[in-house]
Design an enzyme around this catalytic site. Structure first.
Site, short mmCIF file in Angstrom:
data_model
loop_
_atom_site.label_atom_id
_atom_site.label_comp_id
_atom_site.label_asym_id
_atom_site.label_seq_id
_atom_site.Cartn_x
_atom_site.Cartn_y
_atom_site.Cartn_z
N GLU A 191 0.02 86.42 -31.85
CA GLU A 191 -1.08 86.43 -32.83
C GLU A 191 -1.19 87.77 -33.54
O GLU A 191 -1.84 88.68 -33.05
CB GLU A 191 -2.41 86.09 -32.15
CG GLU A 191 -3.58 86.09 -33.13
CD GLU A 191 -4.93 85.70 -32.51
OE1 GLU A 191 -4.99 85.51 -31.28
OE2 GLU A 191 -5.90 85.59 -33.27
N GLY B 218 -13.32 83.70 -39.11
CA GLY B 218 -14.60 83.91 -39.78
C GLY B 218 -14.86 82.94 -40.91
O GLY B 218 -15.90 83.00 -41.56
N ARG C 255 -22.03 85.54 -29.17
CA ARG C 255 -22.22 84.14 -29.58
C ARG C 255 -23.49 83.57 -28.93
O ARG C 255 -24.22 82.83 -29.57
CB ARG C 255 -21.02 83.29 -29.16
CG ARG C 255 -19.67 83.81 -29.62
CD ARG C 255 -19.31 83.37 -31.03
NE ARG C 255 -17.96 83.82 -31.34
CZ ARG C 255 -17.66 84.96 -31.99
NH1 ARG C 255 -18.62 85.74 -32.44
NH2 ARG C 255 -16.39 85.30 -32.21
N LYS D 113 0.41 82.37 -34.05
CA LYS D 113 -1.01 82.19 -34.41
C LYS D 113 -1.38 83.21 -35.47
O LYS D 113 -1.75 84.34 -35.16
CB LYS D 113 -1.89 82.34 -33.17
CG LYS D 113 -3.39 82.30 -33.47
CD LYS D 113 -4.22 82.05 -32.23
CE LYS D 113 -5.70 82.12 -32.54
NZ LYS D 113 -6.53 81.59 -31.46
P1 13P Z 1 -11.29 82.40 -34.43
O1 13P Z 1 -10.73 81.06 -34.78
O2 13P Z 1 -12.77 82.41 -34.20
O3 13P Z 1 -10.80 83.48 -35.35
O4 13P Z 1 -10.73 82.75 -32.98
C1 13P Z 1 -9.44 82.48 -32.68
C2 13P Z 1 -8.93 83.49 -31.75
O5 13P Z 1 -8.50 83.17 -30.66
C3 13P Z 1 -8.89 84.89 -32.18
O6 13P Z 1 -8.11 85.62 -31.29
#
Ligand code: 13P
Length: 340
Positions: free
Chosen positions: A177, A263, A33, A219
């Site tokens: 997640e 993304g 980044r 998530k």
């Molecule tokens: P993004 O919203 O950039 O996908 O990142 C969230 C995240 O914590 C991915 O593990």
């Protein structure tokens, strides 16, 4: 810790249309980044940038939790206050990424399994001492020719459930997640199918491992067209299929769904979240965005301290737009003041 406290933490993070700032980029990811804006990634530049986000005035109106990285939870603001304390004093719950990354899954080319279970109990104890009240573990599911396999989905679901059980034992709310990547050229229907299978196995394993769903947050990815698909489904279709898929596979006991941006552009991620909330479901439907909360702020900062305030203004705007989207009250015109 009493189960009740975990339920309360999970609910507090998403209360009042608030969401999560994912600022847990690993050292490798944050370097990418920073490279993109021509900034050298050093311990101090990372500290300064994260501090800028966390001390943005008013961010606590839209942000209920922040996910930190191991280095970040040990860092402090300019005045010496540890970041976890800076956040907690504003009523923002500090969290921590605890997986150690996705590695190749043996025997299954092109697929990944997330590591980090060994020694996790001790690490969770330390993170709690450092002020964390929730954690994050990201599993990665890739869409391709004959993948994902059930072996990959189940291995990842099992690890997520083991992680979640350890978090609850340690008094931390696990953010679960299971990310189905949106980088391929698949249709939205294929994303629906893979997301459905992934959620089905994830909740199966969570229940088998005795995880209390009321003390977790999910998530997930949105059900969305792959980036390379020639036909990109509009927000209304994304919302309709996402809610349909989740109603079938996510128990109502889950106190909040916080989408990753994966993304999507900043405005796309907001527009889609808004559409999802216009359809609605039994859970708060919020955000846990990394890139979609930070892309413009990073650019505005560009590594120059003189731009810190401008970057904070951009970040606060993005956070507010997403909070409005949680209420289904966002519209494109609201983007104008900052875009101009
Ligand atoms: P993004 O919203 O950039 O996908 O990142 C969230 C995240 O914590 C991915 O593990």
């Amino acid at each position: 810790m009493a189960a009740q406290e975990l339920h309360e933490i999970a609910r507090a993070i998403v209360a009042g249309h608030k969401g999560i700032l994912a600022a847990d980029e690993s050292s490798g990811t944050i370097k990418k980044r920073f490279d993109a804006i021509g900034v050298e990634s050093t311990e101090e530049s990372r500290r300064f940038y994260r501090g800028l986000l966390f001390t943005t005035s008013g961010m606590e109106e839209s942000i209920g939790g922040v996910i930190l990285y191991d280095e970040t939870i040990r860092q402090s603001a300019d005045d010496g206050t540890p970041f976890a304390e800076v956040l907690a004093s504003k009523g923002v719950v500090p969290g921590i990424k605890v997986d150690t990354g996705a590695q190749d899954l043996a025997g299954f080319p092109g697929e990944k399994v997330t590591e980090g279970l060994d020694g996790l109990r001790a690490r969770l104890g330390e993170y709690r001492e450092l002020g964390a009240r929730f954690a994050k573990w990201r599993a990665v599911i890739t869409i391709g020719d004959s993948i994902p396999t059930v072996a990959c989905i189940r291995a990842n679901a099992h690890a997520l459930a083991r992680y979640a059980a350890l978090c609850q034992e340690a008094g931390l709310v696990p953010i679960v997640e299971p990310e189905v990547l949106m980088d391929a050229d698949n249709t939205i229907e294929r994303c629906y199918d893979v997301t459905a299978r992934t959620l089905k196995w994830t909740f199966h394993e969570l229940v088998v491992q005795g995880v209390d769903l009321r003390g977790t947050l999910l998530k997930p990815n949105m059900v969305i067209s792959g980036k390379g698909c020639p036909e990109q489904a509009p927000a209304e279709r994304i919302a309709e299929l996402t809610i349909d898929c989740f109603l079938r596979h996510v128990p109502a006991a889950v106190p909040g769904i916080v989408f990753l941006s994966g993304g999507q552009s900043e405005v796309e991620a907001t527009e889609n979240l808004n559409a999802i909330n216009r359809v609605g479901g039994p859970w708060p439907l919020s955000f846990s965005y990394g890139r979609a909360l930070q892309a413009s702020a990073l650019k505005a900062w560009a590594g120059d301290k003189a731009n810190a305030e401008a970057a904070q203004t951009v970040f606060a705007h993005r956070a507010r737009m997403n909070s409005l989207a949680v209420g289904g009250e966002w519209s494109a015109e609201l983007e104008q003041p900052v875009a101009a």
